[in-house]
Write an enzyme that holds these catalytic residues in place. Sequence first.
Site, PDB file in Angstrom:
ATOM      1  N   TYR A 135       0.840  -1.189   0.000  1.00  0.00           N
ATOM      2  CA  TYR A 135       0.000   0.000   0.000  1.00  0.00           C
ATOM      3  C   TYR A 135       0.874   1.237   0.000  1.00  0.00           C
ATOM      4  O   TYR A 135       2.041   1.207   0.365  1.00  0.00           O
ATOM      5  CB  TYR A 135      -0.995   0.015   1.177  1.00  0.00           C
ATOM      6  N   CYS A 136       0.278   2.321  -0.481  1.00  0.00           N
ATOM      7  CA  CYS A 136       0.927   3.638  -0.461  1.00  0.00           C
ATOM      8  C   CYS A 136      -0.167   4.635  -0.081  1.00  0.00           C
ATOM      9  O   CYS A 136      -1.168   4.247   0.509  1.00  0.00           O
ATOM     10  CB  CYS A 136       1.558   3.949  -1.822  1.00  0.00           C
ATOM     11  N   GLN A 137      -0.008   5.872  -0.433  1.00  0.00           N
ATOM     12  CA  GLN A 137      -1.007   6.867  -0.052  1.00  0.00           C
ATOM     13  C   GLN A 137      -2.301   6.716  -0.857  1.00  0.00           C
ATOM     14  O   GLN A 137      -3.382   6.788  -0.306  1.00  0.00           O
ATOM     15  CB  GLN A 137      -0.435   8.281  -0.207  1.00  0.00           C
ATOM     16  N   PHE A 150      -3.669   4.200   1.572  1.00  0.00           N
ATOM     17  CA  PHE A 150      -3.764   4.506   3.002  1.00  0.00           C
ATOM     18  C   PHE A 150      -4.802   5.587   3.300  1.00  0.00           C
ATOM     19  O   PHE A 150      -5.432   5.574   4.359  1.00  0.00           O
ATOM     20  CB  PHE A 150      -2.385   4.926   3.526  1.00  0.00           C
TER      21      PHE A 150
END
Length: 126
Positions: A87-89, A116
């Site tokens: 996951y990332c932003q 996120f």
Amino acid sequence: MEFVIGVAVVIAAYVLYGVFRYFYQKRYLTTLTEEEFKQGYRKAQLIDVREPHEYEAGHILGARNIPLSQLKIRLAEIRKDKPVYLYCQSGTRSSRAASILHRKGYEKLNHLKGGFKKWTGKVKTK
């Protein structure tokens, strides 16, 4: 007139490349809703590919921080025999990370839909 046609060809090529990449990526990367992500991430390697300052501001409980910018040199930290949850932003960097991992022979790649910023589960901050 030739300039306009040239620009149109470049734009069309760019769009076709994006569509191709989207469907090709669906072959090796599973996009999971938050509920699906929650069901499996504890049995997998949970990797946050955001930069350290983003990770320290808040991350999913149990995640390891391996920023996309360092992924190629830190591949040895990720096992090939276990599922990988990324996951990332927002989902863009995790999708790029999955592409890198796929080229290096990793399978069972998953990422969080919306990243996120859409996560409502447990978060740890420093």
